[in-house]
Design a protein around this motif. Structure first.
Motif: not given
Length: 318
Positions: A285-311
């Protein structure tokens, strides 16, 4: 590059140090972001625009900084170098009140009401924590690797630049049968493929050889010895033979930087990536992850999208 929070390049490291020297870092913020690559910078930007107090901890070792030129990042018709993209992202982020420090985080601990993050000579607390610590590509252990990488001859991501390899002579360095999968993936772009196993073709099973042969993919029998970039092409030496390629892909795997998350007991999947939900929340709880360290396709656009969702989710939680 075995550090637990890859981030931006050395020029940005100097900028972050100057900013940190100019004003003391806050002891308590709403959110701490660890990692200053595209995911970390995007998360910090969004959180600042949500009017949240943010501390961005940047160890200055982003995977992005080593990309000679990306052609699949939207908006740049001629492509963009990784270092230029990092600089633009950082300039935009630092137009907002984001506290930044060029430090290597050593520890994270649960504290009442949030987390405490520690590094040599300092620490800070936050109610929410986002990890954008990324991954590191495992390079071949031989000379001229960095030279070939800078020239764009040695590559790590066929999703990113397989299009640039259309109908070219492509080699793949591997140390397991995972290289067979990468060879088959690249076969979509070119019929001229050779698989080089670090320990030689003895490492290939009969089933793997059959799959390669059916796809028209060649393989070298001898163990790979060395590579050499010369006049826009790359030569692979294997045994007493050599093969000249237009580009060479490395399929030796990744080091996934989950060490800090593991200090908190966060779950990882079978491949070693942090398990996240649809909002990029981890199992802690309270810990989030985005970018290549987390599950998903290792791509710049995917990393940025994940970060926006997390934020956005962090803002609502705060």
């Amino acid at each position: 590059m075995p550090t637990d929070q890859p981030s931006s390049n050395s020029d940005l490291n100097t900028s972050a140090s100057s900013a940190a020297d100019a004003a003391p870092l806050p002891a308590q913020v709403d959110a701490i972001v660890i990692g200053g690559g595209p995911a970390g910078l995007t998360a910090a930007l969004y959180l600042a625009r949500f009017r949240r107090s943010v501390l961005l901890l940047d160890a200055a070792q982003s995977r992005l900084s080593k990309i000679p030129r990306s052609h699949n990042y939207p908006g740049f018709t001629e492509g963009v170098t990784g270092s230029d993209l990092l600089a633009m992202l950082r300039e935009q982020t630092l137009r907002y009140p984001v506290h930044t420090a060029a430090v290597h985080v050593d520890s994270v601990q649960r504290r009442e009401g949030g987390f405490e993050v520690g590094w040599a000579g300092g620490s800070a607390r936050a109610r929410q924590l986002l990890l954008a610590t990324g991954v590191t590509d495992i390079p071949p252990s031989m000379p001229y690797v960095l030279e070939a990488l800078r020239a764009g001859m040695l590559r790590y991501c066929p999703v990113c630049d397989g299009y640039q390899a259309i109908d070219q002579a492509v080699g793949i360095i591997a140390d397991s049968e995972a290289g067979v999968g990468e060879a088959l993936y690249l076969r979509h772009f070119t019929p001229h493929i050779t698989l080089f196993m670090e320990q030689g073709a003895a490492a290939l099973s009969e089933g793997a050889r059959r799959r390669l042969a059916e796809a028209g993919i060649a393989w070298a029998d001898e163990p790979i010895g060395s590579i050499r970039h010369w006049e826009g092409r790359i030569t692979v030496h294997h045994g007493k033979r050599e093969t000249v390629c237009d580009s060479l892909y490395c399929a030796l795997g990744l080091e996934i930087h989950t060490g800090l998350a593991q200090q908190l007991g966060a779950k990882t999947d079978d491949d070693g990536y942090l398990v996240v939900d649809s909002h990029h929340a981890t199992s802690v709880p309270g810990l989030w992850a985005a970018g290549d360290v987390s599950q998903g396709l290792n791509q710049i656009t995917v990393a940025m999208a994940g970060a926006a969702i997390a934020a956005a989710a962090m803002h609502r939680r705060l």
